[in-house]
Design a protein around this motif. Structure first.
Motif, PDB file in Angstrom:
ATOM      1  N   VAL A 112      -3.558  -0.634  -2.979  1.00 45.12           N
ATOM      2  CA  VAL A 112      -2.805   0.262  -2.101  1.00 45.12           C
ATOM      3  C   VAL A 112      -1.537  -0.450  -1.655  1.00 45.12           C
ATOM      4  O   VAL A 112      -1.575  -1.599  -1.211  1.00 45.12           O
ATOM      5  CB  VAL A 112      -3.639   0.681  -0.874  1.00 45.12           C
ATOM      6  N   ALA A 113      -0.423   0.260  -1.818  1.00 48.10           N
ATOM      7  CA  ALA A 113       0.870  -0.348  -1.484  1.00 48.10           C
ATOM      8  C   ALA A 113       1.794   0.694  -0.896  1.00 48.10           C
ATOM      9  O   ALA A 113       1.515   1.893  -0.919  1.00 48.10           O
ATOM     10  CB  ALA A 113       1.493  -0.972  -2.737  1.00 48.10           C
ATOM     11  N   GLU A 114       2.933   0.195  -0.414  1.00 50.00           N
ATOM     12  CA  GLU A 114       3.886   1.076   0.265  1.00 50.00           C
ATOM     13  C   GLU A 114       4.580   2.047  -0.681  1.00 50.00           C
ATOM     14  O   GLU A 114       5.128   3.042  -0.253  1.00 50.00           O
ATOM     15  CB  GLU A 114       4.948   0.235   0.988  1.00 50.00           C
ATOM     16  N   SER A 115       4.629   1.700  -1.952  1.00 47.87           N
ATOM     17  CA  SER A 115       5.255   2.630  -2.889  1.00 47.87           C
ATOM     18  C   SER A 115       4.409   2.735  -4.142  1.00 47.87           C
ATOM     19  O   SER A 115       3.603   1.844  -4.442  1.00 47.87           O
ATOM     20  CB  SER A 115       6.671   2.165  -3.265  1.00 47.87           C
ATOM     21  N   PHE A 116       4.622   3.815  -4.884  1.00 50.59           N
ATOM     22  CA  PHE A 116       3.881   4.016  -6.116  1.00 50.59           C
ATOM     23  C   PHE A 116       4.174   2.900  -7.116  1.00 50.59           C
ATOM     24  O   PHE A 116       3.266   2.327  -7.726  1.00 50.59           O
ATOM     25  CB  PHE A 116       4.235   5.385  -6.725  1.00 50.59           C
ATOM     26  N   GLU A 117       5.474   2.576  -7.260  1.00 50.90           N
ATOM     27  CA  GLU A 117       5.847   1.567  -8.264  1.00 50.90           C
ATOM     28  C   GLU A 117       5.185   0.226  -7.966  1.00 50.90           C
ATOM     29  O   GLU A 117       4.741  -0.476  -8.860  1.00 50.90           O
ATOM     30  CB  GLU A 117       7.377   1.357  -8.299  1.00 50.90           C
ATOM     31  N   LEU A 118       5.162  -0.097  -6.697  1.00 48.94           N
ATOM     32  CA  LEU A 118       4.593  -1.373  -6.298  1.00 48.94           C
ATOM     33  C   LEU A 118       3.083  -1.391  -6.538  1.00 48.94           C
ATOM     34  O   LEU A 118       2.526  -2.381  -7.024  1.00 48.94           O
ATOM     35  CB  LEU A 118       4.917  -1.629  -4.826  1.00 48.94           C
ATOM     36  N   ALA A 119       2.424  -0.282  -6.213  1.00 50.75           N
ATOM     37  CA  ALA A 119       0.970  -0.221  -6.420  1.00 50.75           C
ATOM     38  C   ALA A 119       0.645  -0.369  -7.897  1.00 50.75           C
ATOM     39  O   ALA A 119      -0.288  -1.096  -8.270  1.00 50.75           O
ATOM     40  CB  ALA A 119       0.421   1.101  -5.879  1.00 50.75           C
ATOM     41  N   ARG A 120       1.437   0.288  -8.743  1.00 49.13           N
ATOM     42  CA  ARG A 120       1.182   0.191 -10.187  1.00 49.13           C
ATOM     43  C   ARG A 120       1.408  -1.236 -10.684  1.00 49.13           C
ATOM     44  O   ARG A 120       0.597  -1.768 -11.445  1.00 49.13           O
ATOM     45  CB  ARG A 120       2.100   1.156 -10.943  1.00 49.13           C
TER      46      ARG A 120
END
Lengths: 742, 331, 164
Positions: A112-120
């Protein structure tokens, strides 16, 4: 403005929202505190996770947490808490429950992260070490161990007992055909990937936008698994970007999103990647043996149909593959058998016309093989063995206009111009094949509720927690309601996809029109009843002593069917009663006592022309006629679209679709839309859809049979039969890719 | 995608300079393959050098009668360019047989040359793959290899090159112009892509930091007798199982010159001059065409699922030659 | 600066559906994610995120492209039209109207991509028959199988142009 009517080809009422991009799907709701989850899946098919290292992922600024079996909270411990409304027997998957890996692609962590790109990106940094155990993903290896499925799956009916002595009759029959048919696992691949957005409300309750065919199913699942009261969870899904069965059961992103939202106390969205869409359920890999024995004149003497489908090691997915073979043709000696065999794969899930698609692919191929063996026209053979009653249950059909499907379909197709022999039609390098097959699906009705609110300005709001996966639910429900109360379509608003609304059956099995439609009909009848009562209290009312049968609602007014008295506007009735609105809520329950005395099926006859490039093996479907007997058609426009969609699915199944397993790895490898081929525009020819007239007052009060499934059933067999007619080659293993014809 | 730096270059020198000394930097133009690879962490550049503003968008006639296509001309613009469509219909057909209109609108000429394989295993970062992670192994060889190579493969890699355009360029004997830290050079098309050997991670003979600037077509475009035949699993938007690019120069009913390249069968567009030699000076004849097909697959080897490609090549070659003699795919 | 993305963002200018926007974007943000996640324009869909389905199709400077494979930073200065920008006020684009009339969609998820693609197709001017439409729309998958109706809808929307 005219009254909205059923039976008329209305444009979709949600059309504008869909063509302007305003229709909002599960992964498109948002909240100011929203964070994004990305799933990590297992690389091995069976074994244990010995180490899972999220340190590198967690070190990225903006990564909030990585959930694994090591830190996920312990939740409900009984299997039954994890079993959703349509779960098969067994122990459902519990994501992040322990270190055990049961299939390749199993969810093993959520980043789980602040943005989709970061989570991926962070998901790619989670390091996992496994201790692999031997796995098996080959159906042939486990086929002999097939077993009767564990009980529990809704809608599954074990095959009927044998009738007569099929094996002896087969041995004695003058003409016999016997063959094995197979199709691979097939993933649904709706265009919208599975997605869940969990919004944590100020009071801590959860509003969940989940890609599901049943909001109630998702809500109940979340409540049971997380131990929440039903008023703490509301599931709202106004649009679903295609389901085809993949949304019948809660998929793992729902669980993971709720888990993270509850742990973090923040709104969370989890969307599966397209690759991960190959880690959820699929139409099971199935091998079938069909043996037919016939007299030389074509009369069937023996029919044996045995099928084995794959399931997982932890649940017994099952479907009705073989029962259709006992119902469709008259035959005194039948033996139908079905079993499931466990592989180290995830549990399959219902896919468009589950079971029937599978069974009819084999049965209708075999019938074509028999016609060829007998040198009889395949349509004539089917008519010769036409079943006039359900022999297995010894009861009549509530209606069966299949003969009309055969006749109309054949006429539209020009069947009489077909030459009987295979390899007898040609255009240059192309071999031409004409063939047909029959389709069948069960007409079903399940209890559903609806509520309605009629306001004095003659606007009607009707609601039921049904779904809109694409069939046109908003539209046909609005039509039913408008017709009942004599309103224009624009005066009706139908709301669905919200657990705050009265519960409806899960959207599947072609039963929404039948079940939710009946609830809408019932709640509108209740409104009619109230209005009539109120009208009867008006001075000089022409309705005194009249029953609902004596009156009709037209142009926003109530009037006597006889037309002897002037119509009274609904607005005037409500004004007289001093009411600003009238509300009703009703449950429509199937009349089982009556319905159970009959067998109710939808039918189709599918006619196909293919062209096969003899040298290169490529198959082109050049035209299709699908003639359907589906009871009453509420909206010919959306109904036709449902059949078109079924035919396109049939083309995909017959010629293209194949979830390819690497058995060494125990993994689906072509997990993308570039290599899992679904039909594209260029694959799909003109498709002629015909609805034959069929009246049925048994199936449900609307007389509808449902159209979501019937369009696909039989299509694969029709195409395979056409390939045979073109080439003389009988392909019994789908898909019919060019390598099989070289 | 990994975190990377982003530089927008204004001209070729600036782009080459930006890449110099950083082997992990990559040029990006259309992005249709690179962005895709980055999402799967198959490519993880330290820096992207955006070359879309470079002045490489011209299609111009060359003094020798050939045609030069700038590296940034989109696939669509090449395919529909009047000079290309009339003089090199083979190239137009090949481009239009690939991908989708949207992708062709984005993809650049230079980028198309640098497309990476569509091997399932290369694309699945959870699995071994010698091309993606040298030395990790090749599961395709004993795995699902329906789409894999039958010619020129190695024990390390059986991937195929996915481009349609490149098959046509191979048949047309194009030249690739590149500029790098050591200056500009021209590479014969046949030398541009390489076979996997023991270094399948390298698809081309480009040196580090070299930028494709143009593709030059020779004067002869075989416009009267050419075809691109693509055999695939669906009627559009699918990679080739086998494709054949043919260009013939016919003089008085005799094949004066022949070019033939295969796609979908090897790590690079497969051109075999000895097969072309069989056609030269001969009159078109189905038996001759069958012999050419047979000759092309004389060293072909299947891995199981892809065995059918050997027979398919034989048949597709015959069909393509027939079409080319007749004038084109629809003739 | 984007949340959680460090400070290595770039300033770009994009014209989106007629409005000029000045944005700070991380270089790894695709045009599709920018539209959907930052600008709230969720009409453009993510069906595969790999250019294999066409659901993300938008028009950049009038040309149809897959926004999922386009880095936003590389589109600096471009004009982007999404499904939300096709209608003029309440007046639907003729293709939108035609899609409704022909029931050219079911679930609706591929529809914005089909529509933007069809706008691009017509502008390109290479489709002269239904077969051409089929071939040149093949980059847009529709799992509901609305293809025959989509082809009919586009054919109708093209007709006045052809007659003109």
């Amino acid at each position: 403005m005219t009254t909205g009517k059923t039976g008329a080809p209305h444009d979709r009422v949600d059309g504008r929202a869909k063509v302007t991009g305003q229709a909002r799907y599960a992964g498109e709701f948002t909240a100011p505190d929203l964070v994004h989850g990305f799933v990590v899946t297992s690389a091995i098919a069976r074994g244990k996770i010995v180490r899972i290292d999220a340190a590198e992922a967690l070190a990225l600024p903006g990564v909030l947490q990585v959930y694994t079996h090591e830190n996920a909270p312990r939740l409900a411990w009984r299997d039954r808490s994890w079993r959703d409304m349509v779960a098969p027997g067994g122990s459902p998957l519990r994501p992040l429950h322990d270190a055990e890996v049961q299939f390749s692609g199993q969810p093993i962590a959520l980043v789980v992260a602040e943005s989709f790109e970061l989570a991926r990106e962070a998901a790619g940094l989670v390091k996992v070490d496994y201790e692999a155990a031997p796995h098996e993903t080959r159906l042939a290896e486990v086929e002999a161990e097939a077993h009767e499925p564990a009980r529990g799956k809704k809608g599954y009916t074990p095959p009927p007992k044998p009738r007569g002595r099929a094996d002896e009759a087969l041995a004695a029959a003058p003409v016999r055909v016997e063959a094995t048919y197979e199709h691979p696992p097939l993933h649904h691949n709706p265009m919208e990937p599975h997605a869940t957005t969990v919004i944590v409300e100020a009071d801590g309750s959860l509003t969940i936008h989940d890609k599901t065919q049943g909001v109630t199913n998702s809500r109940d699942y979340v409540c049971k698994v997380f131990g929440l009261a039903s008023d703490q969870v509301r599931v709202v899904t106004p649009f679903v970007g295609g389901g085809f069965g993949s949304g019948l059961r809660p998929q793992y992103q729902l669980f993971l999103a709720v888990l993270a939202a509850r742990e973090l106390r923040r709104s969370v969205r989890v969307v599966l990647s397209r690759q991960q869409m190959f880690t959820i359920g699929y139409r099971p890999w199935t091998r079938q043996r069909v043996a037919l024995g016939a007299e030389r004149d074509g009369r069937l003497r023996a029919l044996i149909h045995e099928a084995v489908g794959n399931t997982s090691r932890f649940e017994d997915y099952c479907e009705n593959v073989v029962p259709w073979s006992g119902v469709l043709y008259e035959c005194p000696n039948t033996r139908l058998e079905y079993g499931v065999a466990a592989l180290d794969l995830y549990t399959p899930i219902d896919a468009r016309a589950p079971g029937a698609v599978t069974g009819l692919w084999a049965l209708e191929s075999a019938i074509d093989e028999l016609a060829d063996a007998l040198d009889i026209d395949p349509l004539a053979l089917r008519l010769k063995n036409y079943a006039e009653e359900d022999q297995d249950h010894r009861r009549p059909f509530s209606s069966k206009a299949l003969r009309d499907c055969y006749r109309e379909g054949a006429a539209r197709f020009g069947w009489h111009r077909r030459s009987l022999a295979a390899r007898s039609m040609r255009e240059g390098a192309l071999q031409i094949g004409w063939a047909m097959a029959t389709g069948i699906w069960e007409a079903q009705q399940a209890p559903s509720q609806a509520k309605a609110l009629l306001t004095a300005d003659c606007r009607l709001h009707v609601a039921s927690a049904s779904g809109e996966i694409g069939p046109g639910t908003y539209t046909i429900m609005s039509q039913i309601a408008a017709e009942q109360l004599g309103l224009p379509l624009a005066a009706v608003r139908f709301e669905l996809g919200d657990t705050a609304l009265p519960p409806a059956m899960i959207q599947g099995g072609s039963a929404t029109a039948s079940s939710v439609g009946s609830a809408v009909l019932a709640v509108c009848r209740a409104l009619q009843h109230s209005l009539l009562k109120l009208a009867q209290t008006m001075p000089d009312s022409p309705f005194g002593g009249r029953a609902l049968e004596d009156v009709e609602f037209v142009d926003r007014s109530l009037r006597l069917c006889s037309g002897v008295a002037p119509a009274v506007p609904i607005a005037a009735i409500m004004r007289h009663a001093g009411l600003g609105s009238i509300a009703e809520q009703t449950t429509a329950i199937p009349d089982l006592a009556r319905q159970s005395r009959y067998t109710s099926n939808a039918h189709s006859a599918v006619f196909v022309e293919v062209a096969v490039d003899e040298a290169l093996g490529t198959v082109t479907v050049r035209r299709v006629v699908s003639a359907v007997a589906g009871g009453r058609i509420l909206n010919p426009k959306t109904a036709r679209s449902q059949i078109l969609g079924g035919v396109v699915w049939g083309i995909g199944m017959a010629l293209e679709e194949h979830s390819m397993l690497d058995h060494g790895l125990g993994r689906f490898v072509n997990h993308n839309l570039g290599e899992y081929h679904v039909p594209v525009h260029a694959d799909v020819p003109a498709i002629d859809v015909v609805f034959v007239e069929e009246r049925d007052d048994v199936v449900n009060p609307l007389g509808v049979k449902g159209l979501g499934e019937i369009g696909i059933v039989g299509v694969a067999a029709a195409i395979a039969n056409a390939v045979f007619h073109a080439t003389g080659r009988r392909i019994r293993e789908l898909p019919i890719t060019l390598d099989k014809l070289l | 995608m990994n975190r990377f730096g982003y530089t927008r270059a204004g001209d070729v020198a600036e782009a080459v300079h930006a890449a110099a000394g950083d082997d992990a930097a990559q040029f990006i133009a259309g992005g249709t393959n690179l962005v895709d690879l980055m999402k799967e962490r198959i490519a993880a550049p330290s820096r992207l050098i955006d070359i879309t503003r470079l002045p490489l968008r011209a299609v111009k006639s060359l003094p020798d009668g050939g045609l030069e296509i700038g590296a940034l001309v989109s696939n669509s613009d090449v395919a529909y360019h009047p000079e290309v469509a009339s003089r090199y219909p083979l190239l137009s057909q090949a481009i239009l047989a690939g991908a989708s209109p949207q992708l062709r609108n984005m993809a650049s000429t230079g980028g198309n040359l640098l497309q990476r394989t569509r091997c399932y295993y290369f694309y699945d970062a959870a699995l071994p793959c010698n091309k993606r992670a040298p030395g990790s192994g090749c599961p395709a060889r004993d795995g699902v290899n329906r789409i894999h190579a039958i010619l020129g493969a190695s024990e390390h890699c059986i991937a195929v090159h996915p481009s349609d355009m490149c098959v046509a360029l191979a048949a047309l004997a194009a030249t690739v112009h590149v500029t790098g830290p050591a200056g500009a050079r021209a590479i014969e098309f046949a030398e541009f892509h390489r076979l996997p050997g023991d270094a399948p991670e390298r698809d081309t003979t480009l040196q580090p930091g070299e930028l494709v600037t143009a593709v030059a077509l020779p004067r002869e475009g075989f416009a009267a007798h050419s075809t691109y035949l693509k055999v695939r699993d669906r009627h559009s938007y699918a990679f080739a199982l086998v494709s054949v690019a043919v260009g013939l120069r016919m003089v008085d009913g005799t094949i004066a010159e022949a070019r033939l390249a295969l796609g979908g069968v090897a790590h690079k567009p497969w051109r075999d001059p000895t097969a072309e030699a069989l056609l030269r000076g001969q009159r078109p004849d189905d038996a001759l065409f069958a012999a050419v097909g047979e000759h092309l697959v004389r060293d072909a080897r299947g891995c199981g699922h892809n065995d059918f490609k050997i027979a398919l090549v034989r048949r597709a070659v015959v069909r393509a030659l027939q079409q080319a003699v007749a004038g084109g795919p629809r003739a | 600066m984007l949340p959680g993305m460090g400070d290595d963002t770039c300033a770009i200018t994009l014209k989106v559906n007629g409005s000029t926007l000045r944005l700070q974007v991380a270089p790894w943000t695709t045009l599709l994610d920018l539209l959907r996640e930052r600008l709230g324009l969720t009409g453009s869909k993510k069906g595969c995120d790999h250019g294999q389905c066409g659901a993300c199709t938008v028009l950049v400077d009038g040309v149809r492209i897959n926004s999922c494979l386009s880095l936003a930073v590389m589109r600096d200065g471009a004009s982007v039209t999404t499904i939300e920008g096709l209608a003029e006020g309440d007046a639907l684009h003729p293709l939108q109207q035609s899609f409704i009339e022909h029931d050219a969609f079911q679930c609706g998820y591929c529809t914005p991509g089909q529509l933007c693609s069809a706008v691009g197709l017509i502008a390109e001017g290479h489709a002269h028959s239904e077969d051409d439409i089929r071939e040149l729309m093949s980059g847009n998958l529709c799992r509901c199988g609305a293809y025959p109706n989509i082809v009919a809808a586009i054919g109708q929307a093209m007709r006045p142009r052809r007659d003109a």
